[in-house]
Design a protein around this motif. Structure first.
Motif, short mmCIF file in Angstrom:
data_model
loop_
_atom_site.label_atom_id
_atom_site.label_comp_id
_atom_site.label_asym_id
_atom_site.label_seq_id
_atom_site.Cartn_x
_atom_site.Cartn_y
_atom_site.Cartn_z
N UNK A 155 62.41 42.77 68.84
CA UNK A 155 61.02 43.17 68.63
C UNK A 155 60.36 42.32 67.55
N UNK A 156 59.22 41.73 67.89
CA UNK A 156 58.46 40.96 66.92
C UNK A 156 58.77 39.47 66.87
N UNK A 157 59.75 39.01 67.62
CA UNK A 157 60.00 37.57 67.63
C UNK A 157 58.89 36.88 68.42
N UNK A 158 58.78 35.57 68.24
CA UNK A 158 57.78 34.78 68.95
C UNK A 158 58.45 33.65 69.73
N UNK A 159 57.81 33.25 70.83
CA UNK A 159 58.30 32.12 71.62
C UNK A 159 57.12 31.38 72.22
N UNK A 160 57.20 30.06 72.17
CA UNK A 160 56.23 29.24 72.88
C UNK A 160 56.77 28.93 74.27
N UNK A 161 55.87 28.61 75.20
CA UNK A 161 56.28 28.22 76.55
C UNK A 161 55.57 26.93 76.94
N UNK A 162 56.12 26.24 77.94
CA UNK A 162 55.61 24.92 78.33
C UNK A 162 54.54 25.05 79.41
N UNK A 163 53.68 26.03 79.26
CA UNK A 163 52.59 26.26 80.20
C UNK A 163 51.97 27.62 79.92
N UNK A 164 50.89 27.89 80.62
CA UNK A 164 50.21 29.16 80.46
C UNK A 164 51.01 30.30 81.09
N UNK A 165 50.68 31.53 80.73
CA UNK A 165 51.25 32.70 81.39
C UNK A 165 50.76 32.71 82.83
N UNK A 166 51.68 32.61 83.78
CA UNK A 166 51.31 32.46 85.18
C UNK A 166 50.47 33.63 85.67
N UNK A 167 50.63 34.80 85.09
CA UNK A 167 49.87 35.97 85.52
C UNK A 167 48.41 35.92 85.04
N UNK A 168 48.14 34.99 84.12
CA UNK A 168 46.78 34.85 83.60
C UNK A 168 46.03 33.70 84.27
#
Length: 371
Positions: free
Chosen positions: A262-275
């Protein structure tokens, strides 16, 4: 050798008709099988949709040949050689890990075989100058700096400990993060490497606890990331925890436990596909076939669709013609928006996503478009 699972888009017996094969390579077994299987499902959906629309080339049936590289560079090279040696294979979707894509890309280049990697994000891969290589994701020279800016400007992190898994992906991402962090005035208290497969990080985390950093940054994959998060929680190590896209898998939360994650952060190599508005038809089709969309499923779907486009545009069963067709692609209507590639084969879509964990699941915070 652990490669060799075969998936066909057509079934049944009878005389063999001419075939066009598309290769797929990813870890399908072992500790990174979860994202590997998500990639496979994305590719399978693209192949199934194409098969339903009719022959990709008149008179040819379509097959997806799926091979397991077990996240091993040695296995990745063996899989690449297997695909290159089969004249029916016109292109390949793969691999997951940059440490696998890097050596395999040389084999594909020698064999003049189009390769589209869904998510191998190390920038050095495309700087080898191979005209056979493309990728559908953002690169770590975008992801690392975006994470550093978030750490300094939004989490107010001034002192940071950096850990990476010493792979092509992990070390490359960590170095990009560190460069930007330092440029922004952050101070790196320690930068250490761990080994994939290690289980006990207690001594390392005990040392980190004594340094009292504002933030611990990890560049690696979710199996080790989950253990770091859980053991960090058990030891009471303070500060924020931030990592790269290798953490963005629901399995991380299960392994780490929802409480510790809970509360950790992560970056991703693209946008959230659901958005992404252009991705909604993909999301519906995928969920109808397989259930919840995996972290990397859309990237493999995109890569497979691009491969199919190049083969269809080429109009004949010829690797060189497929490569030539791929070079003509501009403004392709992809799931992430209008897709095109620069002279290195890198996607011109340069979005980085940011997520946190709340109530046992990843929650999307925002997309950062990197100029």
């Amino acid at each position: 050798m652990a490669v060799g699972a075969l998936f066909a888009a057509a079934t049944g017996c009878g005389p063999r008709e001419p075939v066009v094969k598309i290769g797929f390579v990813s870890p399908l077994t072992g500790d990174q099988a979860s994202p590997g299987q998500d990639l496979l499902k994305g590719a399978q959906l693209a192949i199934a949709q194409a098969q339903a629309e009719g022959p990709i080339l008149p008179g040819y049936r379509l097959e997806l040949v799926a091979l397991d590289d077990q996240r091993s560079p040695t296995q990745a090279v063996a899989a690449a050689k297997k695909l290159v040696s089969d004249p029916d294979v016109l292109a390949v979707v793969g691999h997951l890990n940059s440490s696998c894509t890097m050596p395999a890309s040389a084999i594909y280049h020698q064999g003049r075989l189009l390769q589209i990697s869904p998510v191998s994000s190390n920038p050095q891969i495309s700087r080898q100058g191979f005209d056979t290589f493309y990728r559908t994701c953002a690169t770590d020279d975008l992801q690392g700096p975006a994470a550093a800016r978030f750490a300094v400007k939004e989490l107010a992190a001034r002192t940071v400990v950096i850990l990476d898994d010493m792979t092509t992906y992990g070390r490359g991402l960590a170095n990009e993060f560190e460069k930007e962090l330092t440029a922004l005035g952050g101070r790196v208290l320690m930068h250490e490497g761990i080994t994939q497969g290690d289980k006990d990080f207690t001594p390392l985390l005990t040392k980190i606890k004594s340094l009292q950093p504002d933030l611990l940054y990890f560049a690696g994959m979710f199996p080790e990331g989950a253990l770091l998060i859980r053991q960090r929680y058990d030891l009471g190590v303070g500060g924020h925890f931030l990592g790269g896209d290798g953490l963005y898998d629901p399995t991380l939360i299960l392994l780490a436990t929802p409480q510790a994650a809970d509360g950790i952060y992560a970056t991703t190599i693209g946008a959230d596909i659901r958005q992404v508005p252009t991705a909604q038809e993909f999301v519906k089709a995928y969920e109808a076939a397989y259930g919840p969309v995996g972290a990397y499923s859309a990237y493999a779907y995109e890569a497979a669709r691009l491969v199919l486009w190049a083969i269809k545009t080429a109009g004949r069963k010829d690797r060189q013609a497929v490569l030539a067709a791929m070079k003509t692609l501009t403004d392709y209507p992809g799931v992430f928006g209008r897709q095109s590639f620069d002279e290195r084969g890198d996607s011109r879509i340069r979005d980085i996503g940011l997520f946190t964990v709340r109530d046992g699941r990843f929650v999307f915070l925002k997309t950062v478009s990197v100029e």
